[in-house]
Design an enzyme around this catalytic site. Structure first.
Site, PDB file in Angstrom:
ATOM      1  N   ASP A 256       0.839  -1.199   0.000  1.00 39.95           N
ATOM      2  CA  ASP A 256       0.000   0.000   0.000  1.00 39.95           C
ATOM      3  C   ASP A 256       0.882   1.260   0.000  1.00 39.95           C
ATOM      4  O   ASP A 256       1.713   1.422   0.883  1.00 39.95           O
ATOM      5  CB  ASP A 256      -0.858  -0.055   1.275  1.00 39.95           C
ATOM      6  CG  ASP A 256      -2.000   0.931   1.289  1.00 39.95           C
ATOM      7  OD1 ASP A 256      -1.905   1.975   0.623  1.00 39.95           O
ATOM      8  OD2 ASP A 256      -2.995   0.647   1.973  1.00 39.95           O
TER       9      ASP A 256
ATOM     10  N   HIS B  37      -0.351   4.564  -0.083  1.00 37.26           N
ATOM     11  CA  HIS B  37      -1.043   5.800   0.317  1.00 37.26           C
ATOM     12  C   HIS B  37      -0.276   6.479   1.462  1.00 37.26           C
ATOM     13  O   HIS B  37      -0.210   5.950   2.569  1.00 37.26           O
ATOM     14  CB  HIS B  37      -2.486   5.485   0.743  1.00 37.26           C
ATOM     15  CG  HIS B  37      -3.347   5.038  -0.398  1.00 37.26           C
ATOM     16  ND1 HIS B  37      -3.492   3.716  -0.742  1.00 37.26           N
ATOM     17  CD2 HIS B  37      -4.085   5.748  -1.289  1.00 37.26           C
ATOM     18  CE1 HIS B  37      -4.297   3.631  -1.794  1.00 37.26           C
ATOM     19  NE2 HIS B  37      -4.665   4.849  -2.157  1.00 37.26           N
TER      20      HIS B  37
HETATM   21  C1  B12 Z   1      -4.678   9.848  -3.123  1.00 34.16           C
HETATM   22  C2  B12 Z   1      -5.175   8.441  -3.363  1.00 34.16           C
HETATM   23  C3  B12 Z   1      -4.349   7.579  -4.092  1.00 34.16           C
HETATM   24  C4  B12 Z   1      -2.957   7.959  -4.584  1.00 34.16           C
HETATM   25  C5  B12 Z   1      -1.984   7.816  -3.407  1.00 34.16           C
HETATM   26  C6  B12 Z   1      -0.786   8.767  -3.506  1.00 34.16           C
HETATM   27  C7  B12 Z   1       0.094   8.667  -2.294  1.00 34.16           C
HETATM   28  N1  B12 Z   1       1.315   8.217  -2.501  1.00 34.16           N
HETATM   29  O1  B12 Z   1      -0.337   8.941  -1.178  1.00 34.16           O
HETATM   30  C8  B12 Z   1      -2.737   6.914  -5.729  1.00 34.16           C
HETATM   31  C9  B12 Z   1      -3.230   7.492  -7.025  1.00 34.16           C
HETATM   32  C10 B12 Z   1      -1.297   6.433  -5.921  1.00 34.16           C
HETATM   33  C11 B12 Z   1      -3.688   5.800  -5.286  1.00 34.16           C
HETATM   34  C12 B12 Z   1      -3.563   4.501  -5.714  1.00 34.16           C
HETATM   35  C13 B12 Z   1      -4.471   3.499  -5.391  1.00 34.16           C
HETATM   36  N2  B12 Z   1      -5.630   3.628  -4.743  1.00 34.16           N
HETATM   37 CO1  B12 Z   1      -6.104   5.240  -3.797  1.00 34.16          CO
HETATM   38  N3  B12 Z   1      -6.850   6.766  -3.072  1.00 34.16           N
HETATM   39  C14 B12 Z   1      -6.453   8.019  -2.847  1.00 34.16           C
HETATM   40  C15 B12 Z   1      -7.541   8.879  -2.181  1.00 34.16           C
HETATM   41  C16 B12 Z   1      -8.210   9.732  -3.263  1.00 34.16           C
HETATM   42  C17 B12 Z   1      -7.078   9.783  -1.056  1.00 34.16           C
HETATM   43  C18 B12 Z   1      -6.229   9.101   0.035  1.00 34.16           C
HETATM   44  C19 B12 Z   1      -5.729  10.177   0.957  1.00 34.16           C
HETATM   45  O2  B12 Z   1      -4.611  10.663   0.806  1.00 34.16           O
HETATM   46  N4  B12 Z   1      -6.599  10.613   1.906  1.00 34.16           N
HETATM   47  C20 B12 Z   1      -6.298  11.701   2.835  1.00 34.16           C
HETATM   48  C21 B12 Z   1      -5.734  11.139   4.154  1.00 34.16           C
HETATM   49  C22 B12 Z   1      -5.468  12.308   5.113  1.00 34.16           C
HETATM   50  O3  B12 Z   1      -6.726  10.305   4.720  1.00 34.16           O
HETATM   51  P1  B12 Z   1      -6.480   8.765   5.039  1.00 34.16           P
HETATM   52  O4  B12 Z   1      -5.424   8.218   4.177  1.00 34.16           O
HETATM   53  O5  B12 Z   1      -7.811   8.102   5.068  1.00 34.16           O
HETATM   54  O6  B12 Z   1      -5.894   8.768   6.545  1.00 34.16           O
HETATM   55  C23 B12 Z   1      -6.576   9.356   7.633  1.00 34.16           C
HETATM   56  C24 B12 Z   1      -7.588   8.437   8.338  1.00 34.16           C
HETATM   57  O7  B12 Z   1      -8.029   7.336   7.556  1.00 34.16           O
HETATM   58  C25 B12 Z   1      -6.886   7.994   9.568  1.00 34.16           C
HETATM   59  N5  B12 Z   1      -6.110   6.769   9.558  1.00 34.16           N
HETATM   60  C26 B12 Z   1      -5.343   6.219   8.591  1.00 34.16           C
HETATM   61  N6  B12 Z   1      -4.745   5.115   9.016  1.00 34.16           N
HETATM   62  C27 B12 Z   1      -5.119   4.927  10.296  1.00 34.16           C
HETATM   63  C28 B12 Z   1      -4.771   3.953  11.228  1.00 34.16           C
HETATM   64  C29 B12 Z   1      -5.310   4.013  12.502  1.00 34.16           C
HETATM   65  C30 B12 Z   1      -4.988   2.958  13.484  1.00 34.16           C
HETATM   66  C31 B12 Z   1      -6.185   5.090  12.859  1.00 34.16           C
HETATM   67  C32 B12 Z   1      -6.751   5.168  14.204  1.00 34.16           C
HETATM   68  C33 B12 Z   1      -6.520   6.060  11.913  1.00 34.16           C
HETATM   69  C34 B12 Z   1      -5.981   5.984  10.660  1.00 34.16           C
HETATM   70  O8  B12 Z   1      -6.005   9.061   9.879  1.00 34.16           O
HETATM   71  C35 B12 Z   1      -5.517   9.638   8.676  1.00 34.16           C
HETATM   72  C36 B12 Z   1      -5.226  11.106   8.925  1.00 34.16           C
HETATM   73  O9  B12 Z   1      -6.402  11.824   9.198  1.00 34.16           O
HETATM   74  C37 B12 Z   1      -8.505   7.762  -1.596  1.00 34.16           C
HETATM   75  C38 B12 Z   1      -9.985   8.145  -1.522  1.00 34.16           C
HETATM   76  C39 B12 Z   1     -10.261   9.009  -0.318  1.00 34.16           C
HETATM   77  N7  B12 Z   1     -10.965  10.077  -0.554  1.00 34.16           N
HETATM   78  O10 B12 Z   1      -9.840   8.681   0.797  1.00 34.16           O
HETATM   79  C40 B12 Z   1      -8.258   6.606  -2.566  1.00 34.16           C
HETATM   80  C41 B12 Z   1      -8.416   5.139  -2.115  1.00 34.16           C
HETATM   81  C42 B12 Z   1      -7.816   5.013  -0.699  1.00 34.16           C
HETATM   82  N8  B12 Z   1      -7.645   4.394  -3.083  1.00 34.16           N
HETATM   83  C43 B12 Z   1      -8.205   3.305  -3.390  1.00 34.16           C
HETATM   84  C44 B12 Z   1      -7.661   2.345  -4.294  1.00 34.16           C
HETATM   85  C45 B12 Z   1      -8.525   1.135  -4.622  1.00 34.16           C
HETATM   86  C46 B12 Z   1      -6.406   2.518  -4.866  1.00 34.16           C
HETATM   87  C47 B12 Z   1      -5.708   1.566  -5.841  1.00 34.16           C
HETATM   88  C48 B12 Z   1      -5.791   0.073  -5.463  1.00 34.16           C
HETATM   89  C49 B12 Z   1      -6.299   1.843  -7.237  1.00 34.16           C
HETATM   90  C50 B12 Z   1      -5.752   0.936  -8.342  1.00 34.16           C
HETATM   91  N9  B12 Z   1      -6.600   0.024  -8.777  1.00 34.16           N
HETATM   92  O11 B12 Z   1      -4.634   1.077  -8.729  1.00 34.16           O
HETATM   93  C51 B12 Z   1      -4.255   2.081  -5.819  1.00 34.16           C
HETATM   94  C52 B12 Z   1      -3.408   1.357  -4.777  1.00 34.16           C
HETATM   95  C53 B12 Z   1      -1.965   1.615  -4.973  1.00 34.16           C
HETATM   96  C54 B12 Z   1      -1.175   1.037  -3.840  1.00 34.16           C
HETATM   97  N10 B12 Z   1      -0.334   0.070  -4.145  1.00 34.16           N
HETATM   98  O12 B12 Z   1      -1.301   1.449  -2.722  1.00 34.16           O
HETATM   99  C55 B12 Z   1      -9.521   3.087  -2.681  1.00 34.16           C
HETATM  100  C56 B12 Z   1      -9.478   2.033  -1.584  1.00 34.16           C
HETATM  101  C57 B12 Z   1     -10.790   1.288  -1.593  1.00 34.16           C
HETATM  102  C58 B12 Z   1     -10.962   0.316  -0.491  1.00 34.16           C
HETATM  103  N11 B12 Z   1     -10.187   0.252   0.557  1.00 34.16           N
HETATM  104  O13 B12 Z   1     -11.934  -0.373  -0.615  1.00 34.16           O
HETATM  105  C59 B12 Z   1      -9.884   4.554  -2.205  1.00 34.16           C
HETATM  106  C60 B12 Z   1     -10.693   4.629  -0.902  1.00 34.16           C
HETATM  107  C61 B12 Z   1     -10.686   5.211  -3.360  1.00 34.16           C
HETATM  108  C62 B12 Z   1     -12.044   4.588  -3.550  1.00 34.16           C
HETATM  109  N12 B12 Z   1     -13.106   5.173  -3.020  1.00 34.16           N
HETATM  110  O14 B12 Z   1     -12.171   3.575  -4.174  1.00 34.16           O
HETATM  111  N13 B12 Z   1      -4.632   6.267  -4.477  1.00 34.16           N
END
Ligand code: B12
Length: 151
Positions: free
Chosen positions: A14, A16
């Protein structure tokens, strides 16, 4: 008061990275000593870092939907490495799509995770849970009083 140590990372294949950076910053600001192993981290890297830093908690993020596969067996590996009492957290988007949350939470708890967080969990909630799990009520009160004095 004793500084609590966390290992933070994004498990499996992963990449992200944004949430990881935010958590690193916010948890460090909240007073935890964070060892951030970053993205693309296998279970072994979390465990080795936890052994090396004598961590109290491992905070696992999984965003791309393969969390269940990546996290399976982690508790057993912790036990084998002598991390018997380590607290395991997991959060992010830990399964594919929108599944029934109580069922998802149960599956991860059955794997040995102490707390399982749903998508969109705020940093405030994360910090609150860490404080609850790592400090006694008396310690928390003392910490709050100290913070009030410092501000
Ligand atoms: C940007 C993004 C990408 C970028 C990542 C760039 C990078 N290097 O960071 C790129 C384009 C590379 C990407 C690729 C992929 N992505 Co993407 N991506 C996103 C997106 C739009 C935003 C993620 C993000 O940065 N969020 C902002 C941060 C601040 O939030 P966060 O990560 O959720 O973390 C917060 C909380 O979740 C929490 N948190 C996180 N971890 C933990 C752990 C604990 C214990 C706790 C308490 C809290 C906590 O705290 C964080 C800070 O506030 C999301 C959709 C979305 N809106 O979330 C999809 C998403 C995560 N991606 C998704 C997918 C499927 C993929 C791919 C598999 C797509 C593909 N087929 O290629 C690939 C995977 C690549 C890989 N090997 O990892 C899906 C996951 C779906 C799922 N889980 O069912 C999402 C949800 C989009 C969707 N709706 O389908 N992605």
């Amino acid at each position: 008061m004793e500084e609590k140590r966390l290992v933070l990372g994004v498990i499996g294949s992963d990449c992200h990275a944004v949430g990881n950076k935010i958590l690193d910053y916010a948890l460090s600001e909240a007073g935890f000593k964070v060892e951030n192993i970053g993205v693309l981290s296998p279970q072994e890297d979390f465990i080795n870092a936890a052994v090396e830093t004598n961590a109290d908690v491992i905070v696992v993020s999984s965003l791309y939907g393969h969390g269940e596969m990546d996290c399976r067996g982690m508790r057993e590996k912790c036990d084998e490495s002598g991390l018997k009492d380590i607290i395991l957290y997991v959060g992010g988007n830990i399964v594919v799509g929108k599944q029934n949350w109580p069922e998802v939470e149960k599956r991860f708890k059955d794997m040995g995770f102490n707390r399982v967080f749903p998508p969109g969990t705020s940093v405030e909630t994360t910090i609150k849970c860490l404080k609850e799990d790592l400090y006694s009520k008396e310690e928390l009160k003392l910490k709050e009083e100290l913070e009030l004095k410092q501000n």
